[in-house]
Design a protein around this motif. Structure first.
Motif, PDB file in Angstrom:
ATOM      1  N   MET A 199      34.066  56.646 -60.188  1.00  0.00           N
ATOM      2  CA  MET A 199      33.529  56.419 -61.527  1.00  0.00           C
ATOM      3  C   MET A 199      33.902  55.011 -62.031  1.00  0.00           C
ATOM      4  O   MET A 199      33.107  54.354 -62.695  1.00  0.00           O
ATOM      5  CB  MET A 199      34.018  57.501 -62.513  1.00  0.00           C
ATOM      6  CG  MET A 199      33.389  58.845 -62.230  1.00  0.00           C
ATOM      7  SD  MET A 199      31.571  58.712 -62.116  1.00  0.00           S
ATOM      8  CE  MET A 199      31.118  60.301 -61.512  1.00  0.00           C
ATOM      9  N   GLU A 200      35.114  54.569 -61.669  1.00  0.00           N
ATOM     10  CA  GLU A 200      35.521  53.207 -62.051  1.00  0.00           C
ATOM     11  C   GLU A 200      34.627  52.178 -61.355  1.00  0.00           C
ATOM     12  O   GLU A 200      34.179  51.212 -61.958  1.00  0.00           O
ATOM     13  CB  GLU A 200      36.979  52.955 -61.654  1.00  0.00           C
ATOM     14  CG  GLU A 200      37.978  53.543 -62.640  1.00  0.00           C
ATOM     15  CD  GLU A 200      39.407  53.568 -62.061  1.00  0.00           C
ATOM     16  OE1 GLU A 200      40.232  54.258 -62.656  1.00  0.00           O
ATOM     17  OE2 GLU A 200      39.654  52.913 -61.021  1.00  0.00           O
ATOM     18  N   ASP A 201      34.364  52.411 -60.058  1.00  0.00           N
ATOM     19  CA  ASP A 201      33.487  51.498 -59.302  1.00  0.00           C
ATOM     20  C   ASP A 201      32.099  51.454 -59.921  1.00  0.00           C
ATOM     21  O   ASP A 201      31.490  50.396 -60.063  1.00  0.00           O
ATOM     22  CB  ASP A 201      33.371  51.948 -57.838  1.00  0.00           C
ATOM     23  CG  ASP A 201      34.666  51.717 -57.064  1.00  0.00           C
ATOM     24  OD1 ASP A 201      35.555  51.021 -57.600  1.00  0.00           O
ATOM     25  OD2 ASP A 201      34.781  52.238 -55.937  1.00  0.00           O
ATOM     26  N   VAL A 202      31.606  52.636 -60.311  1.00  0.00           N
ATOM     27  CA  VAL A 202      30.264  52.713 -60.899  1.00  0.00           C
ATOM     28  C   VAL A 202      30.219  51.921 -62.210  1.00  0.00           C
ATOM     29  O   VAL A 202      29.265  51.190 -62.470  1.00  0.00           O
ATOM     30  CB  VAL A 202      29.869  54.200 -61.129  1.00  0.00           C
ATOM     31  CG1 VAL A 202      28.666  54.308 -62.040  1.00  0.00           C
ATOM     32  CG2 VAL A 202      29.603  54.887 -59.797  1.00  0.00           C
ATOM     33  N   ALA A 203      31.279  52.043 -63.002  1.00  0.00           N
ATOM     34  CA  ALA A 203      31.313  51.333 -64.294  1.00  0.00           C
ATOM     35  C   ALA A 203      31.222  49.822 -64.095  1.00  0.00           C
ATOM     36  O   ALA A 203      30.688  49.105 -64.949  1.00  0.00           O
ATOM     37  CB  ALA A 203      32.586  51.713 -65.046  1.00  0.00           C
ATOM     38  N   LYS A 204      31.743  49.340 -62.931  1.00  0.00           N
ATOM     39  CA  LYS A 204      31.735  47.884 -62.678  1.00  0.00           C
ATOM     40  C   LYS A 204      30.453  47.425 -61.984  1.00  0.00           C
ATOM     41  O   LYS A 204      30.236  46.232 -61.822  1.00  0.00           O
ATOM     42  CB  LYS A 204      32.933  47.532 -61.772  1.00  0.00           C
ATOM     43  CG  LYS A 204      34.260  47.490 -62.504  1.00  0.00           C
ATOM     44  CD  LYS A 204      35.350  47.016 -61.563  1.00  0.00           C
ATOM     45  CE  LYS A 204      36.309  48.135 -61.218  1.00  0.00           C
ATOM     46  NZ  LYS A 204      37.000  48.096 -59.980  1.00  0.00           N
ATOM     47  N   MET A 205      29.626  48.371 -61.542  1.00  0.00           N
ATOM     48  CA  MET A 205      28.451  48.020 -60.710  1.00  0.00           C
ATOM     49  C   MET A 205      27.446  47.150 -61.440  1.00  0.00           C
ATOM     50  O   MET A 205      27.196  47.335 -62.630  1.00  0.00           O
ATOM     51  CB  MET A 205      27.746  49.313 -60.285  1.00  0.00           C
ATOM     52  CG  MET A 205      28.077  49.741 -58.897  1.00  0.00           C
ATOM     53  SD  MET A 205      27.135  51.218 -58.549  1.00  0.00           S
ATOM     54  CE  MET A 205      28.136  51.861 -57.251  1.00  0.00           C
ATOM     55  N   GLU A 206      26.857  46.227 -60.666  1.00  0.00           N
ATOM     56  CA  GLU A 206      25.851  45.353 -61.292  1.00  0.00           C
ATOM     57  C   GLU A 206      24.460  45.546 -60.699  1.00  0.00           C
ATOM     58  O   GLU A 206      23.491  45.011 -61.194  1.00  0.00           O
ATOM     59  CB  GLU A 206      26.298  43.899 -61.165  1.00  0.00           C
ATOM     60  CG  GLU A 206      27.393  43.601 -62.193  1.00  0.00           C
ATOM     61  CD  GLU A 206      27.973  42.220 -62.050  1.00  0.00           C
ATOM     62  OE1 GLU A 206      27.440  41.431 -61.238  1.00  0.00           O
ATOM     63  OE2 GLU A 206      28.958  41.941 -62.749  1.00  0.00           O
ATOM     64  N   TYR A 207      24.340  46.279 -59.638  1.00  0.00           N
ATOM     65  CA  TYR A 207      23.068  46.617 -58.990  1.00  0.00           C
ATOM     66  C   TYR A 207      22.214  45.410 -58.579  1.00  0.00           C
ATOM     67  O   TYR A 207      21.029  45.353 -58.902  1.00  0.00           O
ATOM     68  CB  TYR A 207      22.238  47.545 -59.891  1.00  0.00           C
ATOM     69  CG  TYR A 207      23.020  48.704 -60.430  1.00  0.00           C
ATOM     70  CD1 TYR A 207      23.341  49.783 -59.625  1.00  0.00           C
ATOM     71  CD2 TYR A 207      23.473  48.704 -61.755  1.00  0.00           C
ATOM     72  CE1 TYR A 207      24.084  50.835 -60.116  1.00  0.00           C
ATOM     73  CE2 TYR A 207      24.221  49.741 -62.260  1.00  0.00           C
ATOM     74  CZ  TYR A 207      24.527  50.807 -61.431  1.00  0.00           C
ATOM     75  OH  TYR A 207      25.269  51.836 -61.919  1.00  0.00           O
ATOM     76  N   PRO A 208      22.777  44.418 -57.889  1.00  0.00           N
ATOM     77  CA  PRO A 208      21.932  43.305 -57.445  1.00  0.00           C
ATOM     78  C   PRO A 208      20.885  43.795 -56.444  1.00  0.00           C
ATOM     79  O   PRO A 208      21.194  44.608 -55.573  1.00  0.00           O
ATOM     80  CB  PRO A 208      22.928  42.357 -56.752  1.00  0.00           C
ATOM     81  CG  PRO A 208      24.088  43.210 -56.376  1.00  0.00           C
ATOM     82  CD  PRO A 208      24.158  44.315 -57.393  1.00  0.00           C
ATOM     83  N   GLY A 209      19.672  43.334 -56.626  1.00  0.00           N
ATOM     84  CA  GLY A 209      18.591  43.658 -55.680  1.00  0.00           C
ATOM     85  C   GLY A 209      18.052  45.073 -55.810  1.00  0.00           C
ATOM     86  O   GLY A 209      17.291  45.524 -54.945  1.00  0.00           O
TER      87      GLY A 209
END
Ligand SMILES: NC(=O)C1=CN([C@@H]2O[C@H](COP(=O)(O)OP(=O)(O)OC[C@H]3O[C@@H](n4cnc5c(N)ncnc54)[C@H](OP(=O)(O)O)[C@@H]3O)[C@@H](O)[C@H]2O)C=CC1
Ligand SMILES: CC1=C(/C=C/C(C)=C/C=C/C(C)=C/C=O)C(C)(C)CCC1
Length: 317
Positions: A199-209
């Motif tokens: 969940m922490e990783d998801v909160a930081k995600m930026e979704y490039p591409g």
């Protein structure tokens, strides 16, 4: 040092979660049947385990450093075990990875395979020859329901667990000839740092591409459903530790051991229709058509979990 009659158990990834709890449960066995070697890649993280182990620390539980991603660390750790004698190897260390594949680098994907797949292979390669010589041993692998059935947006994690299932299913036959048992533990969702880290990783995600629709399906459809599923059927690390202890103590341990009777019907879909249509379509409907009703769906699933399916799981009690 282990007493004669005590089984030496080596566990990977004991700094938190399931590994920590298995280590403590076995070390606190009333009959003191186990000498537990709890390993972790960074011994600075030992406090939680030491505290949970209480009096057992230094008696039935000892610590060693071990990074499953390093050949050298694995070799050194096993060489530090008296006569390299391990009766039960518990491969628990693992990492998750969640999100649309377009936004995940190949490097990140390799890290997951390096830990979840090659980490287990590395451990088995190091420990198995001694077990073969002794014609005895039990290898436990912490797999997952995601090692049996794919889950959307968990593509790479699922693939790493599938790889391990294939490896182990093949190995089990050869090992049986040497009187070595191999058992997979297949938990569904479990409340540990695994969930928090993801969940922490998801909160930081930026979704490039990643296109806007996919981001929306991931964030607004998958994530809320996944949270519902964790809430409705999440088990505790204690549950998984108790199941694992039962598997170890069974006179004829099963190869696959599902731990969660609520998740069993979901896995059963795959075996009910070998074309894969039933599971793919059901998952699609659950996610995209009934997603907002996931709470209700979960309640229905609970009712549908009939006693014959319950019997196929290892109950923690
Ligand atoms: N939680 C869940 O919902 C489920 C988890 N599982 C599986 O259970 C296992 C344990 O996960 P869980 O307890 O939930 O999660 P945690 O994140 O709490 O624990 C994972 C453990 O693995 C360790 N680890 C990671 N990489 C390495 C490495 N290279 N070498 C040695 N140790 C390593 C971590 O150590 P560190 O602290 O150093 O990072 C940590 O101790 C995993 O294999 C996971 O795939 C299966 C089904 C469901
Ligand atoms: C969203 C969603 C699902 C999610 C399942 C989850 C979230 C399972 C988690 C398992 C874990 C965490 C295993 C770890 O190894 C289902 C049931 C497939 C049905 C379709 C919709």
């Amino acid at each position: 040092m282990a007493n004669s009659g005590q089984k030496v158990v080596l566990i990977t990834g004991c700094s938190s979660g399931i590994g920590l709890r298995i280590a403590v449960t076995l070390a606190k066995d009333e009959k003191k049947r186990y000498h537990v070697i709890a390993t972790m890649r960074d011994l600075k993280k030992k406090d939680k385990l030491v505290e949970a182990a209480g009096d057992a620390y230094g008696k039935t539980l000892m610590l060693l450093p071990l990074d499953v991603c390093s050949d050298e660390s694995v070799k050194q750790c096993i060489n530090n075990v008296k006569e390299r004698h391990i009766d039960i190897l518990i491969n628990n260390a693992g990492v998750g990875l969640l999100g649309p594949v377009e936004s995940i680098s190949i490097e990140e994907m390799k890290r997951v395979f390096e830990t979840n797949f090659f980490g287990v292979v590395r451990m088995i390669k190091e420990v198995m020859p001694d077990m073969k010589k002794r014609r005895s041993g039990h290898i436990i692998v912490m797999s997952s329901v995601m090692g049996l059935q794919g889950v959307v947006f968990n593509d790479v994690y699922t693939a790493s667990k599938f790889a391990m299932e294939g490896f182990c299913e093949s190995m089990a036959v050869q090992l049986m000839k040497f009187n070595i048992r191999l058992s997979m533990i297949e938990p569904g969702p479990v409340h540990t740092e695994f969930e928090t880290k993801m969940m922490e990783d998801v909160a930081k995600m930026e979704y490039p591409g990643v296109d806007a629709d996919t981001v929306r399906y991931f964030k607004d459809v998958y994530l809320p459903s996944s949270i519902d599923i964790f809430e409705a059927m999440g088990q505790t690390p204690e549950d998984i530790a108790k199941c694992t202890k039962k598997v170890i103590e069974s006179s004829s341990p099963r190869f696959r051991n599902l731990t969660n009777s609520l998740y069993t019907p979901i896995v059963a879909l795959k075996y009910a229709d070998e074309t894969g249509g039933l599971s793919v379509n059901t998952f699609y409907n659950l996610l995209f058509n009934f997603g907002p009703l996931m709470h209700i769906t979960m309640s229905i699933l609970k009712c549908l979990t009939c006693s014959c399916l319950r019997r196929r799981t290892i109950s923690p009690n």
